[in-house]
Design a protein around this motif. Structure first.
Motif, PDB file in Angstrom:
ATOM      1  N   LEU A  62      -4.053  -1.858  -7.084  1.00 43.02           N
ATOM      2  CA  LEU A  62      -4.199  -1.072  -8.250  1.00 43.02           C
ATOM      3  C   LEU A  62      -4.509   0.480  -7.701  1.00 43.02           C
ATOM      4  N   ASP A  63      -5.260   0.678  -6.977  1.00 38.84           N
ATOM      5  CA  ASP A  63      -5.743   2.188  -6.641  1.00 38.84           C
ATOM      6  C   ASP A  63      -4.419   2.763  -5.883  1.00 38.84           C
ATOM      7  N   ALA A  64      -3.856   1.823  -4.910  1.00 33.28           N
ATOM      8  CA  ALA A  64      -2.520   2.649  -4.443  1.00 33.28           C
ATOM      9  C   ALA A  64      -1.578   2.950  -5.536  1.00 33.28           C
ATOM     10  N   THR A 102       4.097   1.287   1.673  1.00 30.52           N
ATOM     11  CA  THR A 102       3.967   0.725   2.836  1.00 30.52           C
ATOM     12  C   THR A 102       3.042  -0.561   3.019  1.00 30.52           C
ATOM     13  N   ASN A 103       2.177  -0.666   1.888  1.00 30.81           N
ATOM     14  CA  ASN A 103       1.168  -1.860   1.930  1.00 30.81           C
ATOM     15  C   ASN A 103       1.516  -2.382   0.490  1.00 30.81           C
ATOM     16  N   PRO A 123      -6.512   3.745  -0.049  1.00 31.42           N
ATOM     17  CA  PRO A 123      -6.639   2.821  -1.386  1.00 31.42           C
ATOM     18  C   PRO A 123      -7.199   1.611  -0.903  1.00 31.42           C
ATOM     19  N   LEU A 124      -8.167   1.106  -1.681  1.00 31.08           N
ATOM     20  CA  LEU A 124      -8.669  -0.009  -1.657  1.00 31.08           C
ATOM     21  C   LEU A 124      -8.449  -1.398  -1.986  1.00 31.08           C
ATOM     22  N   SER A 137      -2.114  -6.923   1.107  1.00 39.11           N
ATOM     23  CA  SER A 137      -2.017  -5.687   2.011  1.00 39.11           C
ATOM     24  C   SER A 137      -3.286  -5.235   2.289  1.00 39.11           C
ATOM     25  N   TYR A 138      -4.301  -5.291   1.434  1.00 39.12           N
ATOM     26  CA  TYR A 138      -5.376  -4.624   1.393  1.00 39.12           C
ATOM     27  C   TYR A 138      -6.705  -5.395   2.043  1.00 39.12           C
ATOM     28  N   LYS A 139      -6.251  -6.433   2.364  1.00 43.50           N
ATOM     29  CA  LYS A 139      -7.168  -7.258   3.324  1.00 43.50           C
ATOM     30  C   LYS A 139      -6.912  -7.123   4.916  1.00 43.50           C
TER      31      LYS A 139
END
Ligand code: ADP
Ligand code: MG
Ligand code: MG
Ligand code: MG
Ligand code: MG
Length: 435
Positions: free
Chosen positions: A385-387, A282-283, A381-382, A288-290
């Motif tokens: 990579l975490d995702a 989804t991200n 997730p931050l 996306s994580y910003k």
């Protein structure tokens, strides 16, 4: 009865078909096929070198054929000579298992086996920016709280109304258009539908918005966070599940909290259970994580979630139940692949139903202001990579959406992450040069 595309072309005066498929990164790939040649192509598909797009194929693979699904055909309202048609990828007479539209069709069939039919509506936000992509297109659009700005939406009336007219013409039942929460940002809403229809419309919508913006000398972007400090582009999904005839909403139960049935709660339980992993779909981009986990924007709120929590009609959580019989997933962003968005919702939701997943308690608080009081809610997730790691660790979700797809997706997305990491940034020079 399958629609005969050659006859459709004669009827409508179509000269070219755009046979289009969507790759793993959400790119739409097409061949323009003259109407004279469409009859054979409708049967056999248009040939592509799969390696040349993001599908995790090699240059040595045989030709990939994009076989049009005639039921998805749309005559371009802004260029009547051309018709767009969504296609399914086939190789050696077999479906290409990792191709997003194939993935979604499999999940639709899985749901049907359980007697269920998933319907969704999406809200793909976008910015209208300068053609070179550097600034928002309207220099007067500078309000601190620009949401629903009447004057600013009218300054872009020619673009917005043209797109809405086309949706009316196509019978999508659009019902509202507005200026959104960031300067230069807009949202247009049309009625929900079966997931495959919604995914095709979502793809076409992006193509249409970009095309109309270009026609007006502008550029449209669905990038999750195109401008630092401004609210990003979300792509919320409203979700309901129906009986196989699509007549009875299985999520609706007036007796239950928020009007969400027991089955609806277990479907939601699946989304909650797999949230950190499904963020990889989804991200799907570095950017996306910003948008999620972001600091407060100039408008006062990011309108995007930080934690895996749900609630009633309150927009500060990952899931909102705005009214009986449906819920809204606020996690997805503008970079989401239209087909994979729907596929991952079904994969997680069906797993939730099968495992009787409990969505946990609902927190009816302002999550932006009081989120620190909630100690047990998982954080999203931050970064990408975490995702990806969370996705890779979620064997249940990977299997539910498809093992071949998951392997291909993870491989290409790790490659993207590595490309990002090997990129030298100004920030690291600024913060490290004098160390
Ligand atoms: P908001 O901005 O309040 O989240 P919007 O009006 O922008 O809501 O978008 C709501 C979306 O939800 C639309 O696409 C709408 O058709 C869709 N929707 C409404 N009811 C249902 C339902 N029962 N199932 C799925 N989608 C729905
Ligand atoms: Mg060639
Ligand atoms: Mg909306
Ligand atoms: Mg919005
Ligand atoms: Mg919404």
């Amino acid at each position: 009865m399958t629609l005969d595309l050659a006859a459709f072309a004669r009827d409508k005066g179509i000269k070219y078909f755009m046979i289009s498929y969507t790759d793993l990164f959400g790119g739409q790939r097409a061949k323009l096929v003259p109407a004279e040649a469409i009859a054979d192509m409708q049967k056999d598909g248009a040939g592509f070198a799969g390696f040349a797009t993001w599908l995790d194929l090699t240059p040595a693979h045989p030709d990939l054929f994009a076989v049009p699904d005639a039921s998805s055909v749309i005559q371009l309202p802004w260029k009547k000579d051309v018709a767009w048609v969504a296609a399914d990828c086939v190789m050696d007479d077999q479906p290409v298992e990792q191709a997003p539209r194939v993935v979604l069709k499999r999940l639709v069939a899985e749901a049907a086996k359980e007697g269920l039919r998933v319907k969704t509506g999406v809200e793909p936000e976008f910015f209208l920016i300068s053609a070179d992509g550097s600034v928002i297109s309207d220099q007067f659009d500078t309000a601190e709280k620009p949401c629903y700005d009447q004057q600013a939406v009218m300054r872009r009336y020619d673009v917005i109304a043209e797109i809405c007219d086309y949706m009316l013409e196509l019978g999508w039942k659009p019902y509202q258009n507005d200026h959104e929460d960031a300067n230069g940002q807009f949202e247009m809403n049309w009625e929900y539908d079966d997931v495959l229809k919604t995914a095709d419309k979502h793809s076409f919508f992006k193509f249409m918005v970009k095309s109309v913006a270009e026609k007006h000398g502008l550029r449209a972007t669905f990038m999750p966070k195109p401008f630092k400090g401004l609210t990003g582009n979300g792509c919320h999904a409203h979700i309901s599940v129906w009986d196989i005839d699509g007549k009875v909403n299985a999520f609706a139960d007036k007796e239950m909290a928020f009007g969400l049935s027991a089955q609806g709660k277990t479907f939601l339980g699946g989304i909650m259970k797999h949230a950190s992993a499904l963020a990889a779909i989804t991200n799907p981009t570095v950017n996306s994580y910003k948008r999620i986990n972001a600091p407060r924007t100039t408008s006062g709120a990011t309108w995007s979630p930080n934690t895996v929590t749900w609630t009633g009609n309150n927009r500060t959580h990952m899931v909102r139940v705005p009214g009986p019989g449906r819920f809204e997933l606020r996690l997805p962003d503008g970079a989401v692949n239209p087909y994979l968005l729907q596929a991952i919702i079904i994969a997680a939701g069906l797993d939730g139903i099968r495992s009787q997943a409990d969505p946990g308690r609902h927190y009816d608080i302002d999550m932006y202001a009081e989120g620190h009081l909630v100690k047990d809610a998982p954080r999203l997730p931050l970064n990408l990579l975490d995702a990806l790691r969370a996705y890779d660790a979620d064997e249940g979700l990977k299997a539910a959406i498809g093992a071949e797809f998951s392997a291909a997706y993870l491989k290409l997305k790790h490659r993207e992450w590595n490309a990002y990491c090997s990129h030298f940034t100004q920030w690291e020079r600024d913060s490290t040069l004098d160390i």
